[in-house]
Scaffold this active site. Structure first.
Site, PDB file in Angstrom:
ATOM      1  N   ASP A 137     -21.430  34.383  10.330  1.00 48.45           N
ATOM      2  CA  ASP A 137     -22.777  33.798  10.310  1.00 48.45           C
ATOM      3  C   ASP A 137     -23.759  34.319   9.265  1.00 48.45           C
ATOM      4  O   ASP A 137     -24.251  33.568   8.447  1.00 48.45           O
ATOM      5  CB  ASP A 137     -23.431  33.991  11.684  1.00 48.45           C
ATOM      6  CG  ASP A 137     -22.584  33.428  12.806  1.00 48.45           C
ATOM      7  OD1 ASP A 137     -21.453  33.001  12.552  1.00 48.45           O
ATOM      8  OD2 ASP A 137     -23.061  33.429  13.952  1.00 48.45           O
ATOM      9  N   GLU A 169     -17.003  43.226  20.497  1.00 52.48           N
ATOM     10  CA  GLU A 169     -17.087  42.113  19.553  1.00 52.48           C
ATOM     11  C   GLU A 169     -16.955  42.620  18.110  1.00 52.48           C
ATOM     12  O   GLU A 169     -16.286  42.019  17.288  1.00 52.48           O
ATOM     13  CB  GLU A 169     -18.442  41.406  19.770  1.00 52.48           C
ATOM     14  CG  GLU A 169     -18.644  40.129  18.983  1.00 52.48           C
ATOM     15  CD  GLU A 169     -20.029  39.536  19.237  1.00 52.48           C
ATOM     16  OE1 GLU A 169     -20.846  40.152  19.970  1.00 52.48           O
ATOM     17  OE2 GLU A 169     -20.311  38.445  18.692  1.00 52.48           O
TER      18      GLU A 169
HETATM   19  C1  9WN Z   1     -22.667  30.971  16.462  1.00 53.30           C
HETATM   20  C2  9WN Z   1     -18.313  33.077  19.229  1.00 53.30           C
HETATM   21  C3  9WN Z   1     -18.950  33.026  17.851  1.00 53.30           C
HETATM   22  C4  9WN Z   1     -17.934  33.299  16.732  1.00 53.30           C
HETATM   23  C5  9WN Z   1     -18.583  33.504  15.385  1.00 53.30           C
HETATM   24  C6  9WN Z   1     -19.684  34.560  15.526  1.00 53.30           C
HETATM   25  C7  9WN Z   1     -20.693  34.138  16.595  1.00 53.30           C
HETATM   26  C8  9WN Z   1     -22.297  32.307  17.102  1.00 53.30           C
HETATM   27  C9  9WN Z   1     -23.561  33.117  17.344  1.00 53.30           C
HETATM   28  O1  9WN Z   1     -20.020  33.973  17.841  1.00 53.30           O
HETATM   29  O2  9WN Z   1     -21.352  32.939  16.206  1.00 53.30           O
HETATM   30  O3  9WN Z   1     -21.566  30.142  16.418  1.00 53.30           O
HETATM   31  O4  9WN Z   1     -24.322  32.720  18.245  1.00 53.30           O
HETATM   32  O5  9WN Z   1     -23.802  34.088  16.650  1.00 53.30           O
HETATM   33  O6  9WN Z   1     -20.307  34.795  14.304  1.00 53.30           O
HETATM   34  O7  9WN Z   1     -17.615  33.899  14.439  1.00 53.30           O
HETATM   35  O8  9WN Z   1     -17.023  32.236  16.648  1.00 53.30           O
HETATM   36  O9  9WN Z   1     -17.586  34.263  19.389  1.00 53.30           O
END
Ligand code: 9WN
Length: 444
Positions: free
Chosen positions: A175, A406
């Site tokens: 992100d 995470e």
């Molecule tokens: C937005 C779910 C996801 C991962 C991404 C990570 C994070 C979301 C957020 O979480 O993104 O999609 O709200 O930050 O960056 O890689 O798929 O684990």
């Protein structure tokens, strides 16, 4: 150590199962995410292959008629207030048999063919019935995986060179990576959007770890821009503020073609297998032609709006190692980059020596297991077995000592973000169980 790690990983996957799909984390991410599903299936293959296939099916049942696989499939049992941006914010119309507001309108890296192939390969360890089920699942998935690739290489071929563009940083899965900073500077940061739409992630995670409000307001603005034309990709480059070719996204796109070649082979589709291999080759050539910087000797994101490469050196720049046809010059460059003081094993998400390296903030420094898992696969693809083993051992040590977090502090290893995170657990299982080399790897 390995039995303890194995058991704790299996518990995380049990706890995060939600009936017909896995959530990445119960509190922070209470829906189904696209590339998470791929990483998770790779681990579920060892402990519950039926669920691995179910999870992939749940995701592809939400595939759009144009082939795009949404980055989130919303769980109707979860309230709008439990995740922002939730179903109503995305405002996705009904399609096929899906009700309105069932998913987001953006995508994530297409790792699912690689995952499906790995789950299939593992099936023989569970007996003949499992192999039969796996074959039937591959039959069901194959045309859908092909449609996903077709969407990405046609509708999203915004640069015209055969690579897929991402039109939102969330599409990369990385992100707030510094790889997007230059391109994001051209996206208006309207902080008032965060008054209209309230962030929910800060209620459940530490603000110092998460993207800043400036970045978040840009994320919201980009969704509003894409949503305004019902997520159409026609003429997107002329009316949308963010369009980037990411080396990691496109390396996964190429790796997916190679996995599809193997799947097509098992399904007796020999002619298609050859087409997939050819497509992988073309994607590799385009990545080298467009995203390699001979001065930094690594890969960078290309901003299509300005035609320039991002100067940032990020872990995404190492991912083209996944491609077996990558020329020796690029393999050597990426390996040197990975082994340099900028990265090391396990690799942080961003150059450790950069002035703005941030040990806490999400994709701007911390170590993530999924990208390191991909890096290890890339090392194996190029016959770099000692390096791959060193990286594998470092990842296993990190997760065993600190837990299924995470992401991790790149200096101390402290666990950050969600504490029982599905892909970390799933990939820990694979790192413990699988020392094999991808079938299309180059000889050592
Ligand atoms: C937005 C779910 C996801 C991962 C991404 C990570 C994070 C979301 C957020 O979480 O993104 O999609 O709200 O930050 O960056 O890689 O798929 O684990």
């Amino acid at each position: 150590m390995s039995a303890e790690l194995w058991n704790s990983a299996a518990v995380v996957l049990e706890t995060n199962w939600s009936g017909d799909h896995m959530v990445p984390s119960r509190r922070l991410y209470p829906h189904q995410w696209s590339w998470d599903t791929a990483f998770i299936a790779i681990g579920l293959a060892y402990v519950n292959p039926g669920r691995a296939w179910r999870d992939l099916r749940s995701l592809f049942e939400a595939q759009w008629p144009d082939g795009r696989v949404p980055h989130i499939v919303f769980d109707p049992a979860t309230a709008e207030a439990d995740y922002f941006p939730g179903p109503a914010f995305w405002g996705v119309p009904a399609y096929g048999a899906r009700p309105a507001n069932g998913s987001t309108g953006i995508v994530q890296p297409p790792l699912h063919a690689v995952a499906a192939w790995k789950v299939y390969r593992r099936a023989s360890a569970h007996g003949a019935a499992c192999v039969q089920e796996a074959r039937a699942e591959l039959e069901w998935l194959y045309p859908r995986l092909v449609a996903q690739q077709d969407y990405l290489t046609t509708r999203r071929n915004l640069g015209g060179a055969g690579l897929a563009s991402i039109v939102h940083p969330w599409e990369s899965g990385l992100d707030n990576s510094p790889a997007w900073d230059a391109a994001m500077a051209g996206v208006p940061a309207d902080l008032s959007l965060l008054t209209t739409y309230r962030r929910r992630d800060l209620d459940v995670a530490d603000a110092a770890h998460r993207p800043t409000d400036r970045d978040y307001s840009r994320y919201v603005g980009l969704v509003l821009s894409y949503r305004a034309e019902s997520y159409s990709d026609t003429d997107l480059l002329s009316r949308h503020d963010f369009a980037v070719e990411c080396p990691s996204f496109n390396a996964i796109l190429g790796a997916a073609e190679l996995a599809l070649a193997q799947i097509a082979g098992v399904l007796g589709r020999t002619a298609e297998a050859a087409v997939h291999r050819e497509r992988a080759h073309r994607i590799t050539d385009a990545i080298v032609a467009r995203l390699w910087d001979p001065r930094s000797r690594t890969f960078h994101a290309r901003d299509l709006r300005t035609g320039t490469l991002s100067p940032a050196r990020c872990v995404s720049g190492l991912m083209p190692l996944l491609l077996p046809d990558l020329p020796a010059e690029q393999v050597e460059g990426v390996l040197a980059e990975a082994r340099s003081a900028r990265f090391g094993f396990p690799a942080p998400s961003y150059d450790r020596t950069a002035a703005d390296f941030d040990t806490m903030r999400y994709w701007r420094g911390p170590v993530w297991i999924n990208v390191n898992w991909l890096l290890r696969r890339g090392l194996l693809v190029h016959g770099l077995r000692d390096e791959a083993e060193e990286l594998r051992a470092a990842m296993v040590r990190l997760v065993h000592q600190h837990g299924h977090f995470e992401y991790f502090h790149p200096a101390t290893g402290e666990g950050l973000g969600a504490p029982t995170f599905s892909w970390t657990a799933a990939l820990a299982l694979d790192l413990l169980a699988d020392r094999s080399v991808p079938a299309y790897a180059r000889a050592a």
